[in-house]
Design an enzyme around this catalytic site. Structure first.
Site, mmCIF file in Angstrom:
data_model
loop_
_atom_site.group_PDB
_atom_site.id
_atom_site.type_symbol
_atom_site.label_atom_id
_atom_site.label_comp_id
_atom_site.label_asym_id
_atom_site.label_seq_id
_atom_site.Cartn_x
_atom_site.Cartn_y
_atom_site.Cartn_z
ATOM 1 N N TRP A 178 9.966 10.944 0.847
ATOM 2 C CA TRP A 178 9.940 11.898 -0.275
ATOM 3 C C TRP A 178 9.287 13.186 0.249
ATOM 4 C CZ3 TRP A 178 5.484 12.538 -4.037
ATOM 5 C CH2 TRP A 178 5.829 13.372 -5.100
ATOM 6 N N ASP A 259 2.761 3.753 -1.674
ATOM 7 C CA ASP A 259 3.203 4.601 -2.773
ATOM 8 C C ASP A 259 4.117 3.753 -3.646
ATOM 9 O OD1 ASP A 259 4.193 6.419 -4.517
ATOM 10 O OD2 ASP A 259 4.968 7.831 -3.021
ATOM 11 N N LYS A 295 8.596 6.749 -13.886
ATOM 12 C CA LYS A 295 9.938 6.171 -13.926
ATOM 13 C C LYS A 295 9.986 4.887 -14.740
ATOM 14 C CE LYS A 295 9.415 8.027 -10.336
ATOM 15 N NZ LYS A 295 8.714 9.248 -9.886
HETATM 16 N N1 PLA Z 1 6.357 9.022 -4.823
HETATM 17 C C1 PLA Z 1 7.679 8.957 -4.666
HETATM 18 C C2 PLA Z 1 8.237 8.138 -3.558
HETATM 19 C C3 PLA Z 1 8.523 9.662 -5.536
HETATM 20 O O1 PLA Z 1 9.832 9.583 -5.355
HETATM 21 C C4 PLA Z 1 7.971 10.434 -6.569
HETATM 22 C C5 PLA Z 1 8.833 11.217 -7.513
HETATM 23 C C6 PLA Z 1 6.575 10.446 -6.692
HETATM 24 C C7 PLA Z 1 5.795 9.723 -5.798
HETATM 25 C C8 PLA Z 1 5.834 11.228 -7.727
HETATM 26 O O2 PLA Z 1 6.160 11.008 -9.005
HETATM 27 P P1 PLA Z 1 5.209 11.420 -10.203
HETATM 28 O O3 PLA Z 1 4.153 12.328 -9.692
HETATM 29 O O4 PLA Z 1 6.094 12.074 -11.174
HETATM 30 O O5 PLA Z 1 4.651 10.129 -10.676
HETATM 31 N N2 PLA Z 1 10.060 11.655 -7.024
HETATM 32 C C9 PLA Z 1 11.070 12.295 -7.903
HETATM 33 C C10 PLA Z 1 10.528 13.497 -8.616
HETATM 34 C C11 PLA Z 1 11.542 11.306 -8.960
HETATM 35 C C12 PLA Z 1 9.876 14.552 -7.766
HETATM 36 O O6 PLA Z 1 10.371 14.923 -6.700
HETATM 37 O O7 PLA Z 1 8.810 15.019 -8.227
HETATM 38 C C13 PLA Z 1 12.265 12.664 -7.012
HETATM 39 O O8 PLA Z 1 13.261 13.148 -7.552
HETATM 40 O O9 PLA Z 1 12.207 12.424 -5.796
#
Ligand code: PLA
Length: 453
Positions: A178, A259, A295
């Site tokens: 991510w 995570d 989520k």
């Molecule tokens: N860790 C991972 C692996 C994630 O994919 C995301 C969110 C988070 C943490 C953090 O989420 P939160 O802070 O909202 O709890 N990833 C999303 C959203 C769903 C984003 O990029 O913020 C994504 O589209 O990858």
């Protein structure tokens, strides 16, 4: 003396500008000249922020910005991982509504500040959800948990705590991961490196590469692991591979940081999705976990999550918790109350909990059914290539293998929005939009302009 005399001749706005120039250029060769050139009777000319450059949009959240600007009626947003219904609408879970109704009806509740580490009930229940009811670490009270601002905030607090108190500053992230992980950990004060994770040739896990890189990392390194439903690849280690990784990480005395942003979204079962984390707790070793309820409870904007640090002894966990407070207090003081109260209400009530698991499974199943529909639609079009990875990948996303140019083509010609690495949010897809996406993929892969009707 001379300085004093000069100071007396300047107006207050000139003096402010002078201070700024001094700040920007401490050696300040001809300070008075600069000040005179830059100041008119009505104040300083231009902006003190003139040098600030336009930053690029975020690679994930920026996709929604571009989508919102597109007037096309056929546009589809498969960028951010946000669950949508078959009608393409965001959803509030029924259990969340019920919990909110209870909270609203309860006149004994206030909006006072929470403690620095958040709502105590929420922390207990959140830790129980990831570690399990019978977790030895919880029974022995050697876990420090702090409610933080969703998954992101939990990771960030964890990073800063480690930068302050852990002897090793190196954190290894999977490649790819991510995108925000890189910035969270480097802003938190750690040095970021990567380990091999995904093999584009097999569209699967590069287990060998992962093992080699984790073995080669200096002893005591921090190893960031996705608890389940790896983002963006949708590729997770098998239970046997997890066991191999656990032994390796423990033998090397690395410190794992999980995570857990998708518990329940991978398999549809909260317990199955926590197995990797629980196996590392079961061996008695230490670890960190960042949890998000964005989520699995659809509480994206409520920003509710937690950081848990599993320690060897209760007394150590108490010290760790006291230090977490010192990280959090100057960062945002204390976390918001509403989202955590919703989660605590649901997790603390057996009826609501049972209902939640059903709703969660329904979301996971809809995503799995989208995988099947998309795969069949691509097959039906005779699109060249092997697309079985769409079926095999786990969780919210499909890492399609489409390249940057193909993604740009699909956005331009078909108004389909996704991240430039070819990741699509399966949760944003519906039966109605699958044919449109399959047409776009076919056209992008074959270079033909396929019928859009
Ligand atoms: N860790 C991972 C692996 C994630 O994919 C995301 C969110 C988070 C943490 C953090 O989420 P939160 O802070 O909202 O709890 N990833 C999303 C959203 C769903 C984003 O990029 O913020 C994504 O589209 O990858």
């Amino acid at each position: 003396m001379m300085e004093e005399g000069r100071k007396g001749r300047y107006t207050s706005s000139e003096r402010r500008l002078q201070a700024l120039v001094q700040h920007l250029s401490p050696s300040g060769s001809s300070l008075a000249g600069v000040v005179q050139m830059e100041v008119t009777a009505s104040g300083p000319v231009g902006s003190v922020f003139e040098h600030v450059e336009q930053a690029p949009e975020d690679p994930i959240l920026g996709v929604t910005v571009a989508y919102n600007k597109d007037p096309s009626p056929i546009k589809v947003n498969l960028g951010v991982g946000a669950y949508r219904t078959e009608e393409g609408k965001p959803v509030i879970l029924n259990v969340v509504r019920k919990a909110e109704e209870r909270l609203l009806a309860d006149r004994s509740r206030y909006k006072e500040y929470l403690p620095i580490t958040g709502l105590a009930d929420f922390n207990k229940l959140s830790a129980k959800l990831i570690f399990g009811k019978e977790s030895p670490a919880l029974l022995e009270k050697r876990v420090a948990t702090a409610q933080c601002l969703s998954g992101t905030g939990s990771l960030r607090v964890g990073a800063e705590f480690l930068a302050k108190h852990y002897f090793q500053r190196l954190v290894f992230l999977p490649a790819p991961t991510w995108g925000n992980h890189h910035k969270i950990f480097s802003n938190g004060g750690l040095t970021v490196k990567t380990y091999r994770y995904y093999d584009p040739r097999t569209r699967g896990l590069d287990y060998q590469g992962m093992v080699e890189d984790i073995r080669a990392a200096p002893s005591g390194s921090l190893i960031l692991l996705h608890a389940c439903a790896h983002n963006p690849t949708g590729v997770d280690p098998t239970p046997e591979q997890w066991e191999g990784l656990r032994q390796l990480i423990r033998n090397k005395r690395h410190l794992p940081f999980f995570d857990s942003a998708y518990q329940g979204f991978a398999s549809g079962s909260l317990d199955l999705d926590a197995l990797a984390v629980r196996s590392f707790v079961a061996d008695g070793g230490e670890l960190l976990v960042a949890q998000s309820f964005a989520k699995n409870m659809g509480l994206y904007g409520e920003r509710v999550g937690s950081l848990s640090i599993v320690c060897k002894k209760e007394a150590i966990a108490t010290h760790v918790e006291s230090q977490l407070k010192l990280v959090i207090r100057p960062m945002y003081s204390n976390p918001p109350i509403h989202g955590a109260s919703i989660v605590a209400t649901i997790l603390g009530d057996s009826e609501l909990y049972a209902e939640w698991t059903i709703e969660l499974k329904a979301m996971a199943n809809r995503i799995i059914s989208m995988r099947h529909q998309l795969h069949s639609a691509i097959q039906a079009r005779g699109t060249p290539g092997d697309w079985t990875h769409i079926l095999k990948q786990i969780g919210m996303f499909s890492f399609t293998g489409l390249n940057r140019e193909q993604v740009a083509f699909m956005t331009k010609e078909y108004h389909i929005y996704m991240t430039s690495d070819g990741r699509i949010s399966m949760a944003g897809l519906s039966s109605k939009t699958v044919p449109h996406l399959a047409d776009a993929i076919h056209a992008a892969v074959t270079g033909l302009s396929f019928s859009r009707q």
